[in-house]
Design an enzyme around this catalytic site. Structure first.
Site, PDB file in Angstrom:
ATOM      1  N   MET A 188      34.135 -29.145 -15.920  1.00  0.00           N
ATOM      2  CA  MET A 188      32.692 -28.922 -15.917  1.00  0.00           C
ATOM      3  C   MET A 188      31.877 -30.121 -15.439  1.00  0.00           C
ATOM      4  SD  MET A 188      32.986 -25.881 -16.870  1.00  0.00           S
ATOM      5  CE  MET A 188      31.254 -25.509 -16.791  1.00  0.00           C
ATOM      6  N   SER A 218      31.707 -37.742 -15.997  1.00  0.00           N
ATOM      7  CA  SER A 218      30.992 -38.010 -14.744  1.00  0.00           C
ATOM      8  C   SER A 218      31.751 -39.045 -13.931  1.00  0.00           C
ATOM      9  CB  SER A 218      29.564 -38.496 -15.035  1.00  0.00           C
ATOM     10  OG  SER A 218      29.599 -39.647 -15.865  1.00  0.00           O
ATOM     11  N   ARG A 236      23.462 -23.539 -20.289  1.00  0.00           N
ATOM     12  CA  ARG A 236      24.091 -22.731 -19.249  1.00  0.00           C
ATOM     13  C   ARG A 236      25.427 -23.320 -18.828  1.00  0.00           C
ATOM     14  NH1 ARG A 236      24.970 -26.015 -14.571  1.00  0.00           N
ATOM     15  NH2 ARG A 236      23.167 -26.013 -13.154  1.00  0.00           N
ATOM     16  N   LYS A 294      15.768 -24.949  -9.428  1.00  0.00           N
ATOM     17  CA  LYS A 294      15.795 -25.991 -10.459  1.00  0.00           C
ATOM     18  C   LYS A 294      15.727 -27.336  -9.765  1.00  0.00           C
ATOM     19  CE  LYS A 294      19.382 -27.668 -12.779  1.00  0.00           C
ATOM     20  NZ  LYS A 294      20.441 -27.867 -13.803  1.00  0.00           N
ATOM     21  N   LYS A 320      32.773 -37.096  -7.039  1.00  0.00           N
ATOM     22  CA  LYS A 320      33.156 -36.983  -8.448  1.00  0.00           C
ATOM     23  C   LYS A 320      34.545 -36.360  -8.554  1.00  0.00           C
ATOM     24  CE  LYS A 320      28.855 -36.566 -11.120  1.00  0.00           C
ATOM     25  NZ  LYS A 320      28.130 -35.677 -12.054  1.00  0.00           N
ATOM     26  N   ASP A 347      30.176 -32.033  -9.815  1.00  0.00           N
ATOM     27  CA  ASP A 347      29.159 -31.233  -9.146  1.00  0.00           C
ATOM     28  C   ASP A 347      28.544 -31.978  -7.963  1.00  0.00           C
ATOM     29  OD1 ASP A 347      27.796 -33.173 -10.501  1.00  0.00           O
ATOM     30  OD2 ASP A 347      26.453 -31.822 -11.577  1.00  0.00           O
ATOM     31  N   HIS A 377      26.853 -36.249 -24.466  1.00  0.00           N
ATOM     32  CA  HIS A 377      25.938 -35.259 -25.037  1.00  0.00           C
ATOM     33  C   HIS A 377      26.362 -33.833 -24.689  1.00  0.00           C
ATOM     34  CE1 HIS A 377      22.175 -33.621 -26.520  1.00  0.00           C
ATOM     35  NE2 HIS A 377      21.933 -33.050 -25.351  1.00  0.00           N
TER      36      HIS A 377
END
Length: 319
Positions: free
Chosen positions: A217, A197, A109, A66, A224, A220, A136
């Site tokens: 979640m 974020s 996902r 990806k 962060k 990443d 979002h």
């Protein structure tokens, strides 16, 4: 090679299909049938980030990458800030087999992974869902979590409170009472999903009650942070992949402070595959560090390609 446009994804891949695909690939990872390649990520300046996540699923006969990132100026262009595309290859020959629009797939996902963690680790009697973040992606997270538990109400906090009404509209669609609350009232939640974020923690140890499940979640990337490291020291920590958890996930901060060790983190795939225990008591705090692995993207993209071929909406091209 098949091309599955972004415009077709919503009609092809349901949240339920994404849940199944991600759960299966997590279990395959635990059994050693699938693995991720090292993540490549670059900061481009002005808040822009770009990178590659890739892997090989031998059981699913899928290999791919990806390519995508975050471009905060896109909102002014009328397009999503997150942009991604998935490329699939035949793992035996290396031949390209598909190109798939990855924007909606990424949202599906990510929400599926959090929902899997709630399904496997939250108390069965969980009634209050807490949301930290209202962008979002939070809307997908709320819908996905509501599919796996019979929540009775939703409480939410966001750094920009003016964004909370949109999340409240989603809760209303689901028939759930919704309330904007200060962070110290997250103690009322039985399950909490953080999807921000932020470079600094917002959810603190004191905001989480015994018996709560927390799905982190948003972290990443190095730097962060969504939750206080002390919370990970207090919880049983699970993740999608340990290598990412300790380097770019939420655990990076607790590891750096010496509060937990890599050996303290359990891949959630081992719980799904029956190789490790999930929740062990009603008072235990469980925490899922959802870093987002390439195999998740390949799993849902593979499902999209199969369905697109069946329905005749994939475009076939020769390279």
């Amino acid at each position: 090679m098949l091309i599955v446009p972004e415009s077709e994804i919503a009609a092809l891949v349901s949240p339920e299909a994404a849940f199944t695909a991600v759960e299966e690939v997590f279990a395959a990872m635990a059994r050693g049938e699938a693995y991720n390649f090292p993540v490549i990520r670059e900061a481009l300046g002005e808040g822009r980030q770009y990178g590659f996540k890739s892997g090989l699923d031998r059981k699913g006969a899928v290999m791919g990458v990806k390519s995508g990132g975050y471009f905060p100026g896109n909102a002014g262009r009328g397009i999503p800030n997150h942009q991604s595309t998935v490329f699939l290859f035949d793992p035996e020959s290396g031949r390209p087999t598909a190109v798939v629009g990855g924007n909606l797939l990424t949202a599906l996902r990510t929400a599926a992974a959090a929902a899997i963690s709630v399904d496997r680790l939250a108390r069965k009697d969980a009634k209050v869902l807490g949301m930290v973040g209202a962008g979002h992606q939070a809307q997908f997270q709320l819908r996905a979590a509501a599919r796996v538990r019979d929540f009775e109400r939703v409480i939410a906090w966001n750094y920009h409170p003016e964004m909370l009404p949109k999340l409240g509209e989603v809760a209303a669609e689901l028939g759930l009472p919704f309330e904007a609350v200060p962070l110290d009232r997250m103690t009322e939640a039985d399950a909490i999903v953080t999807v921000t974020s932020s470079p600094a923690a917002s959810l603190m140890e004191a905001h989480v009650s015994p018996g709560t499940h927390v799905a982190c979640m948003g972290t990443d990337t190095k730097g962060k942070q969504e939750v206080e490291p002390a919370l990970l020291a207090r919880a049983r920590v699970f993740t999608d992949e340990v290598a990412q958890s300790v380097t770019i996930g939420e655990a990076q901060h607790a590891i750096a402070e010496g509060l937990i060790a890599e050996a303290d983190i359990t891949p959630i795939g081992t719980v799904i595959a029956g190789m490790a225990a999930g929740r062990q008591s009603e008072d235990e705090i469980t925490l899922f560090d959802g870093t987002g692995v390439g195999l998740q993207d390949l799993a849902v993209a593979g499902a999209a390609v199969r369905l697109a071929a069946e329905k005749g909406v994939a475009v076939s091209v020769t390279i």
